[in-house]
Design an enzyme around this catalytic site. Sequence first.
Site, PDB file in Angstrom:
ATOM      1  N   CYS A  73      34.055 -27.596  56.274  1.00  0.00           N
ATOM      2  CA  CYS A  73      33.810 -26.302  55.629  1.00  0.00           C
ATOM      3  C   CYS A  73      33.092 -26.426  54.296  1.00  0.00           C
ATOM      4  O   CYS A  73      32.494 -25.464  53.813  1.00  0.00           O
ATOM      5  CB  CYS A  73      35.117 -25.528  55.472  1.00  0.00           C
ATOM      6  SG  CYS A  73      36.278 -26.227  54.275  1.00  0.00           S
ATOM      7  N   ASP A 155      47.564   4.286  66.731  1.00  0.00           N
ATOM      8  CA  ASP A 155      47.307   3.542  65.500  1.00  0.00           C
ATOM      9  C   ASP A 155      47.611   2.070  65.750  1.00  0.00           C
ATOM     10  O   ASP A 155      48.428   1.734  66.616  1.00  0.00           O
ATOM     11  CB  ASP A 155      48.189   4.067  64.356  1.00  0.00           C
ATOM     12  CG  ASP A 155      47.948   3.328  63.057  1.00  0.00           C
ATOM     13  OD1 ASP A 155      46.827   3.412  62.535  1.00  0.00           O
ATOM     14  OD2 ASP A 155      48.881   2.649  62.572  1.00  0.00           O
ATOM     15  N   ASP A 225      43.147   6.443  65.287  1.00  0.00           N
ATOM     16  CA  ASP A 225      42.913   6.037  63.899  1.00  0.00           C
ATOM     17  C   ASP A 225      41.629   5.213  63.844  1.00  0.00           C
ATOM     18  O   ASP A 225      41.623   4.032  64.161  1.00  0.00           O
ATOM     19  CB  ASP A 225      44.092   5.222  63.378  1.00  0.00           C
ATOM     20  CG  ASP A 225      43.920   4.834  61.920  1.00  0.00           C
ATOM     21  OD1 ASP A 225      43.169   5.522  61.207  1.00  0.00           O
ATOM     22  OD2 ASP A 225      44.520   3.835  61.498  1.00  0.00           O
TER      23      ASP A 225
END
Length: 343
Positions: A73, A155, A225
């Site tokens: 990384c 949701d 949602d």
Amino acid sequence: MLPHQSSSGSRPLEFHANDIPDLYAALDNLLAQIPRGSVTTYGDLARALGDVKAARWIGERLLHHDHGPHCPCHRVVRKDGSPGLYVTGDADEKLALLRSEGVTIEDGRVTPDFRADQFATDHPLRSLRELQRRVPHELTLTPPVDEPRTIGGLDVAYVDARTAVAAYVQLDAHTLETLWEATLTLPVRFPYVSGYLAFRELPALLDLADHARREEHWADLVFVDGNGILHPRRAGIAACFGLLSETPTIGIGKTLLCGTVDLAEMPADQPRMIVHDDEPLGAALKCRDASRPFFASPGNLLTMEETVRWSRHCLTDHRLPEPIHRADRLSKRAVRDAGRNDA
């Protein structure tokens, strides 16, 4: 899940949970391709995934991942060659690792040399974007055949980045009495990337819809949602979900994703249209004059007029329509319960 049958005569639009790529694994695969002594950028990694919008998620992911002694990384920097943040909290350590691999550093910057077109990749976000582009052409924004007798709210909340809780509440369409509710806890294979929320949450919502149908508690009209056609590609989660579940849907956004609307001195009894690219895509509404607005848009099988009518009908003392308010409350309660069970 059954494919949606296209009304345009084209090949049916199919979607299955397996169509959603594991973006975490895809990113790990790209990182492993960066050779020792080379450097790429967050933007190049995002382009290799298929959309530069993923760069922000990539930066956050590389700050919070399983980091080991051979992790590559540190070979990812900002587009200007500056190191950016590092998982250990010490950007100088990142530069030291690059220097040890033979990378030239001048004034704290490097020259990225491993670009997006050098990665071996199938650009997973590109195929999802193509799927989104088909959605608006498949939607049917017409009034429901029958007046809804029940209304649902959907949701999704998160126990952690890789675990979702989907919540569903069914209400009587006229009295707004809660008739039934349910939650499902499921693993998440897709992160939050701007514009791709549907692919993070659709599997959980479709599974929950299947469950509600089996229990004979699926509503005639469902609030979701998230946005409907109020989306840069007219393919918000309420549109995708409404299409794939063949359900009349309304998308409820808490923030304005796209478009313009005049909110100055907006009273609660006067919804205002949201326009994007000269097209009305949704409406801003308020519960009370002093409330913050929310943004409603058709998902599927519903007109703009019906979207506004039912959104206003479902407003009580809460900022958002009752189906969304109650589904949100239910999902958060399930997340709290999950946290207590893990303690």
